[in-house]
Motif scaffolding. Structure first.
Motif, PDB file in Angstrom:
ATOM      1  N   GLN A 136       0.825  -1.201   0.000  1.00  0.00           N
ATOM      2  CA  GLN A 136       0.000   0.000   0.000  1.00  0.00           C
ATOM      3  C   GLN A 136       0.862   1.255   0.000  1.00  0.00           C
ATOM      4  O   GLN A 136       0.528   2.260  -0.637  1.00  0.00           O
ATOM      5  CB  GLN A 136      -0.926  -0.011   1.223  1.00  0.00           C
ATOM      6  N   THR A 137       1.994   1.172   0.722  1.00  0.00           N
ATOM      7  CA  THR A 137       2.915   2.308   0.748  1.00  0.00           C
ATOM      8  C   THR A 137       3.466   2.602  -0.636  1.00  0.00           C
ATOM      9  O   THR A 137       3.615   3.760  -1.036  1.00  0.00           O
ATOM     10  CB  THR A 137       4.080   2.019   1.712  1.00  0.00           C
ATOM     11  N   VAL A 138       3.771   1.536  -1.389  1.00  0.00           N
ATOM     12  CA  VAL A 138       4.280   1.705  -2.752  1.00  0.00           C
ATOM     13  C   VAL A 138       3.257   2.415  -3.615  1.00  0.00           C
ATOM     14  O   VAL A 138       3.569   3.370  -4.339  1.00  0.00           O
ATOM     15  CB  VAL A 138       4.656   0.332  -3.364  1.00  0.00           C
ATOM     16  N   PHE A 139       1.987   1.966  -3.579  1.00  0.00           N
ATOM     17  CA  PHE A 139       0.934   2.591  -4.382  1.00  0.00           C
ATOM     18  C   PHE A 139       0.723   4.052  -3.986  1.00  0.00           C
ATOM     19  O   PHE A 139       0.457   4.902  -4.840  1.00  0.00           O
ATOM     20  CB  PHE A 139      -0.373   1.813  -4.238  1.00  0.00           C
ATOM     21  N   ASN A 140       0.839   4.342  -2.713  1.00  0.00           N
ATOM     22  CA  ASN A 140       0.664   5.722  -2.260  1.00  0.00           C
ATOM     23  C   ASN A 140       1.777   6.635  -2.755  1.00  0.00           C
ATOM     24  O   ASN A 140       1.584   7.848  -2.885  1.00  0.00           O
ATOM     25  CB  ASN A 140       0.603   5.774  -0.729  1.00  0.00           C
ATOM     26  N   ASN A 141       2.952   6.067  -3.019  1.00  0.00           N
ATOM     27  CA  ASN A 141       4.098   6.851  -3.462  1.00  0.00           C
ATOM     28  C   ASN A 141       4.233   6.905  -4.984  1.00  0.00           C
ATOM     29  O   ASN A 141       5.198   7.470  -5.498  1.00  0.00           O
ATOM     30  CB  ASN A 141       5.393   6.285  -2.869  1.00  0.00           C
ATOM     31  N   ILE A 142       3.319   6.291  -5.700  1.00  0.00           N
ATOM     32  CA  ILE A 142       3.364   6.340  -7.155  1.00  0.00           C
ATOM     33  C   ILE A 142       2.973   7.730  -7.636  1.00  0.00           C
ATOM     34  O   ILE A 142       1.926   8.256  -7.271  1.00  0.00           O
ATOM     35  CB  ILE A 142       2.428   5.277  -7.772  1.00  0.00           C
ATOM     36  N   LYS A 143       3.821   8.321  -8.433  1.00  0.00           N
ATOM     37  CA  LYS A 143       3.577   9.655  -8.976  1.00  0.00           C
ATOM     38  C   LYS A 143       3.495   9.569 -10.497  1.00  0.00           C
ATOM     39  O   LYS A 143       3.694   8.529 -11.093  1.00  0.00           O
ATOM     40  CB  LYS A 143       4.696  10.618  -8.553  1.00  0.00           C
ATOM     41  N   GLY A 144       3.234  10.700 -11.107  1.00  0.00           N
ATOM     42  CA  GLY A 144       3.215  10.753 -12.556  1.00  0.00           C
ATOM     43  C   GLY A 144       1.869  10.396 -13.149  1.00  0.00           C
ATOM     44  O   GLY A 144       0.881  10.190 -12.437  1.00  0.00           O
ATOM     45  N   ASP A 145       1.837  10.331 -14.462  1.00  0.00           N
ATOM     46  CA  ASP A 145       0.612  10.084 -15.218  1.00  0.00           C
ATOM     47  C   ASP A 145       0.041   8.706 -14.881  1.00  0.00           C
ATOM     48  O   ASP A 145       0.646   7.673 -15.190  1.00  0.00           O
ATOM     49  CB  ASP A 145       0.908  10.187 -16.718  1.00  0.00           C
ATOM     50  N   ARG A 146      -1.137   8.680 -14.269  1.00  0.00           N
ATOM     51  CA  ARG A 146      -1.748   7.414 -13.857  1.00  0.00           C
ATOM     52  C   ARG A 146      -2.148   6.548 -15.046  1.00  0.00           C
ATOM     53  O   ARG A 146      -2.126   5.311 -14.976  1.00  0.00           O
ATOM     54  CB  ARG A 146      -2.989   7.689 -12.990  1.00  0.00           C
ATOM     55  N   LEU A 147      -2.504   7.182 -16.159  1.00  0.00           N
ATOM     56  CA  LEU A 147      -2.900   6.407 -17.334  1.00  0.00           C
ATOM     57  C   LEU A 147      -1.703   5.677 -17.938  1.00  0.00           C
ATOM     58  O   LEU A 147      -1.844   4.559 -18.437  1.00  0.00           O
ATOM     59  CB  LEU A 147      -3.548   7.326 -18.372  1.00  0.00           C
ATOM     60  N   ILE A 148      -0.532   6.282 -17.906  1.00  0.00           N
ATOM     61  CA  ILE A 148       0.666   5.587 -18.396  1.00  0.00           C
ATOM     62  C   ILE A 148       0.978   4.384 -17.511  1.00  0.00           C
ATOM     63  O   ILE A 148       1.325   3.296 -18.010  1.00  0.00           O
ATOM     64  CB  ILE A 148       1.862   6.557 -18.453  1.00  0.00           C
ATOM     65  N   TRP A 149       0.851   4.571 -16.195  1.00  0.00           N
ATOM     66  CA  TRP A 149       0.999   3.430 -15.288  1.00  0.00           C
ATOM     67  C   TRP A 149       0.009   2.320 -15.643  1.00  0.00           C
ATOM     68  O   TRP A 149       0.378   1.135 -15.690  1.00  0.00           O
ATOM     69  CB  TRP A 149       0.773   3.867 -13.839  1.00  0.00           C
ATOM     70  N   ALA A 150      -1.241   2.699 -15.900  1.00  0.00           N
ATOM     71  CA  ALA A 150      -2.286   1.717 -16.198  1.00  0.00           C
ATOM     72  C   ALA A 150      -2.004   0.989 -17.503  1.00  0.00           C
ATOM     73  O   ALA A 150      -2.161  -0.241 -17.595  1.00  0.00           O
ATOM     74  CB  ALA A 150      -3.648   2.410 -16.258  1.00  0.00           C
ATOM     75  N   ILE A 151      -1.584   1.727 -18.538  1.00  0.00           N
ATOM     76  CA  ILE A 151      -1.301   1.100 -19.836  1.00  0.00           C
ATOM     77  C   ILE A 151      -0.139   0.126 -19.719  1.00  0.00           C
ATOM     78  O   ILE A 151      -0.192  -0.996 -20.235  1.00  0.00           O
ATOM     79  CB  ILE A 151      -0.995   2.184 -20.887  1.00  0.00           C
ATOM     80  N   ALA A 152       0.921   0.545 -19.031  1.00  0.00           N
ATOM     81  CA  ALA A 152       2.076  -0.343 -18.842  1.00  0.00           C
ATOM     82  C   ALA A 152       1.674  -1.597 -18.081  1.00  0.00           C
ATOM     83  O   ALA A 152       2.097  -2.714 -18.421  1.00  0.00           O
ATOM     84  CB  ALA A 152       3.188   0.399 -18.101  1.00  0.00           C
TER      85      ALA A 152
END
Length: 399
Positions: free
Chosen positions: A2-18
């Motif tokens: 959960q800590t990792v997900f909370n620290n994810i920055k940047g374009d969320r759609l790029i994260w989702a596509i990857a």
């Protein structure tokens, strides 16, 4: 976690596509693994599944770590990495082997972990960052061709010359992408045309020298020429075996495909899990699956352009385009080869094909893009906090 997900920055759609591309990749890679097991005469398909998982896990770890680095640091890192890349490419040539008389100097063995690494993919990313840095540095200057030779073209051609003997397709892609970035960055077109002719002359000289001294310089010239000739002559030869099987796979898939894991041609395609994995995807999931995959890559391209346009600096804009466009270009080439719109190149499908180096370098590039995007989010957050601290703004909200 959960800590990792909370620290994810940047374009969320790029994260989702990857993430979507990575998750989907398990299906065709696991399916094609049955062919790999037969070739290796031992082992089991699950071991390839685990290996692919570990490659993706390490790749996304790289993506996460890189996206936390402020992108301005990549300016200096590109200068530090260029000489390191030169040394790695030279070591790769020295450690390389010959297969059937052809130069196969593409990988370098990593000590202690018994893993191989394709240095040309790292060189491609570093070079694009270096070019973005150079273009941002001269953005307000009137640059002459003579002034750009030493800081720009000498490093470019050294890298291309070190990659060319073993991997023509990667060399060509790097040159095309570098030229595209230079064009987008405002580098004079007449200089680009001149260097394009210089590149053609250099390639011709290399081919002549390689043919004149075939024993002193093992090379892949015959492979290149046979692939190009078989592509243009329209006749079925032994060089067309892979593309013919790929076309059979695509034709067998129809609209909805034969079903997950039910591919027949995976048993005949030597590179069914890497170079020709798109053909297996279409066979198993049909045109619907193939078009869905293309839409994901086009969506990724759209988000790359958005991130580039929203960057707060010229370096950020060019950096995103420099490391992002080659991902889409490579994907399009891989798909074009599978349907015989392009000669066989040996390029993998980003985040889909098996193979550690390709996955890691794609994740590195996406991590850099996310770093630029994260900086934009940080600026917006500061602007919002600044507005909330403004007494007039608080009064207006109260009223």
């Amino acid at each position: 976690m959960q800590t990792v997900f909370n620290n994810i920055k940047g374009d969320r759609l790029i994260w989702a596509i990857a993430a979507l591309l990575a998750i989907f990749s398990f299906l065709p890679v696991y399916s094609a693994a049955s062919n790999l097991v037969n070739i290796s005469s031992g082992g089991n398909t699950f071991s390839y599944f685990v290996k692919h998982f570990m490659h993706l896990f390490l790749g996304f770890s790289i993506m996460y770590g890189v996206h936390k680095i402020p992108y301005r640091y990549f300016r200096g890192l590109s200068m530090v990495m260029m000489p390191i890349v030169f040394v790695l490419l030279i070591l790769t040539i020295l450690q390389g082997t010959t297969i059937g008389g052809a130069n196969a100097s593409r990988w370098i063995r990593i000590p202690f972990v018994n893993m191989s690494f394709q240095t040309s993919t790292l060189a491609a990313v570093v070079l694009m960052v270096y070019i973005a840095r150079y273009l941002s540095k001269i953005k307000d200057k009137t640059i002459t061709f003579k002034e750009s030779i030493l800081p720009l073209w000498i490093p470019v051609f050294i890298i291309l010359a070190l990659i060319l003997p073993s991997n023509f397709s990667t060399t060509a892609i790097i040159f095309v992408m570098a030229s595209a970035l230079l064009f987008l960055g405002g580098y004079p077109l007449r200089y680009l045309v001149a260097m394009g002719f210089a590149g053609i002359v250099g390639l011709a000289l290399f081919i002549l020298i390689a043919r004149a001294f075939p024993e002193a310089m093992p090379n892949r010239i015959d492979t290149w020429t046979s692939r190009v000739e078989s592509f243009f002559n329209g006749e079925d030869t032994k060089e067309d075996y892979q593309t013919e099987r790929a076309k059979i796979a695509i034709a067998s898939g129809g609209i909805v495909g034969v079903g997950s894991g039910k591919s027949i041609q995976k048993n005949f395609l030597p590179q069914s899990s890497s170079d020709f994995i798109f053909a297996i995807i279409v066979e198993e999931y049909g045109l619907i699956g193939g078009f869905a995959l293309m839409i994901l890559y086009m969506w990724l391209l759209f988000r790359i352009i958005i991130v580039s346009q929203k960057s707060d600096t010229v370096f950020g804009k060019l950096l995103v385009l420099g490391v992002g466009l080659p991902i889409i270009f490579q994907a399009m080439i891989n798909m074009a080869v599978a349907v015989e719109l392009f000669p066989v190149t040996g390029q993998t499908l980003p985040l889909i094909s098996s193979g550690g180096t390709s996955i890691w370098m794609t994740c590195l590039a996406i991590g850099i893009i996310l770093s630029v995007s994260a900086k934009r989010e940080e600026i917006k957050l500061k602007e919002k906090e600044s507005d909330s601290d403004n007494p007039l703004e608080i009064l207006s909200e109260t009223i």
